[in-house]
Each structure stands twice: as C-alpha cells, then as structure tokens.
Design a protein around this motif. Structure first.
Motif, PDB file in Angstrom:
ATOM      1  N   UNK A  27     -56.676 102.695  58.503  1.00 21.61           N
ATOM      2  CA  UNK A  27     -56.657 104.130  59.272  1.00 21.61           C
ATOM      3  C   UNK A  27     -55.534 104.458  59.320  1.00 21.61           C
ATOM      4  N   UNK A  28     -55.261 105.773  58.825  1.00 20.20           N
ATOM      5  CA  UNK A  28     -53.844 106.503  58.855  1.00 20.20           C
ATOM      6  C   UNK A  28     -53.916 107.798  59.525  1.00 20.20           C
ATOM      7  N   UNK A  29     -52.863 108.078  60.227  1.00 23.70           N
ATOM      8  CA  UNK A  29     -52.742 109.095  60.810  1.00 23.70           C
ATOM      9  C   UNK A  29     -51.719 110.021  60.554  1.00 23.70           C
ATOM     10  N   UNK A  30     -51.744 111.146  60.525  1.00 20.46           N
ATOM     11  CA  UNK A  30     -50.368 112.098  60.160  1.00 20.46           C
ATOM     12  C   UNK A  30     -50.106 113.156  61.448  1.00 20.46           C
ATOM     13  N   UNK A  31     -48.955 112.920  61.760  1.00 19.65           N
ATOM     14  CA  UNK A  31     -48.479 113.863  62.690  1.00 19.65           C
ATOM     15  C   UNK A  31     -47.598 115.005  62.283  1.00 19.65           C
ATOM     16  N   UNK A  32     -47.589 116.262  62.862  1.00 21.39           N
ATOM     17  CA  UNK A  32     -46.818 117.161  62.721  1.00 21.39           C
ATOM     18  C   UNK A  32     -46.061 117.691  64.165  1.00 21.39           C
ATOM     19  N   UNK A  33     -45.134 117.386  64.186  1.00 24.38           N
ATOM     20  CA  UNK A  33     -44.416 117.641  65.766  1.00 24.38           C
ATOM     21  C   UNK A  33     -43.118 118.520  65.630  1.00 24.38           C
ATOM     22  N   UNK A  34     -43.194 119.249  64.675  1.00 20.99           N
ATOM     23  CA  UNK A  34     -42.024 120.109  64.307  1.00 20.99           C
ATOM     24  C   UNK A  34     -42.252 121.607  64.735  1.00 20.99           C
ATOM     25  N   UNK A  35     -43.573 122.098  64.992  1.00 21.12           N
ATOM     26  CA  UNK A  35     -43.606 123.179  65.582  1.00 21.12           C
ATOM     27  C   UNK A  35     -43.695 123.483  67.089  1.00 21.12           C
ATOM     28  N   UNK A  36     -43.258 124.592  67.525  1.00 20.01           N
ATOM     29  CA  UNK A  36     -43.036 124.983  68.759  1.00 20.01           C
ATOM     30  C   UNK A  36     -44.220 124.888  69.827  1.00 20.01           C
ATOM     31  N   UNK A  37     -44.395 124.350  70.866  1.00 20.95           N
ATOM     32  CA  UNK A  37     -45.353 123.990  71.826  1.00 20.95           C
ATOM     33  C   UNK A  37     -46.519 123.521  71.199  1.00 20.95           C
TER      34      UNK A  37
END
Length: 66
Positions: free
Chosen positions: A20-30
């Motif tokens: 099980x793998x998860x990807x995260x994008x936390x570079x966008x505003x809000x």
C-alpha cells in the motif's frame, strides 16, 4: 479542483515492496491532495492544510495499525 502544479511525493511510510502506497501533494495553496500510487486515476482526496495536519498528528499518536 485544479491540480495543475501539484508536486506528488510518495509517503515516507510506504514500503518498497509494492504494498500500500500513498502519494501526497502539499505544495498547493490551501489544499493537500492524497492519492493511491497504484491507481493514480482512481480519485484524489482533498484536505485543508489544518485537517491534514490534524490527521498526521493523530496518526503519529496511534502508530501503525495491523
């Protein structure tokens, strides 16, 4: 939801064994985006940065499950 510019990274807790793998994008505003690495077109979850921080904090407290 505009995901243009999302910079995806694999969770540090995801193993290298194809599990099980998860990807995260936390570079966008809000917004923080989360998706399954095995089904990138299958859908994306969206969280406010505060909600995501709360989830991550809680996950650190309870530790691994299973």
């Amino acid at each position: 939801m505009d995901m243009t510019g999302a910079q995806w990274r694999k969770s540090t807790k995801s193993g290298n064994n194809g599990g099980s793998c998860v990807e995260i994008a936390d570079n966008l505003a809000d917004i923080v985006l989360v998706r399954d690495t095995k089904d990138r077109e299958g859908g994306t979850l969206a969280f406010s940065p505060a909600s995501w921080a709360g989830f991550v904090g809680f996950a650190k407290v309870i530790g691994p499950v299973g």
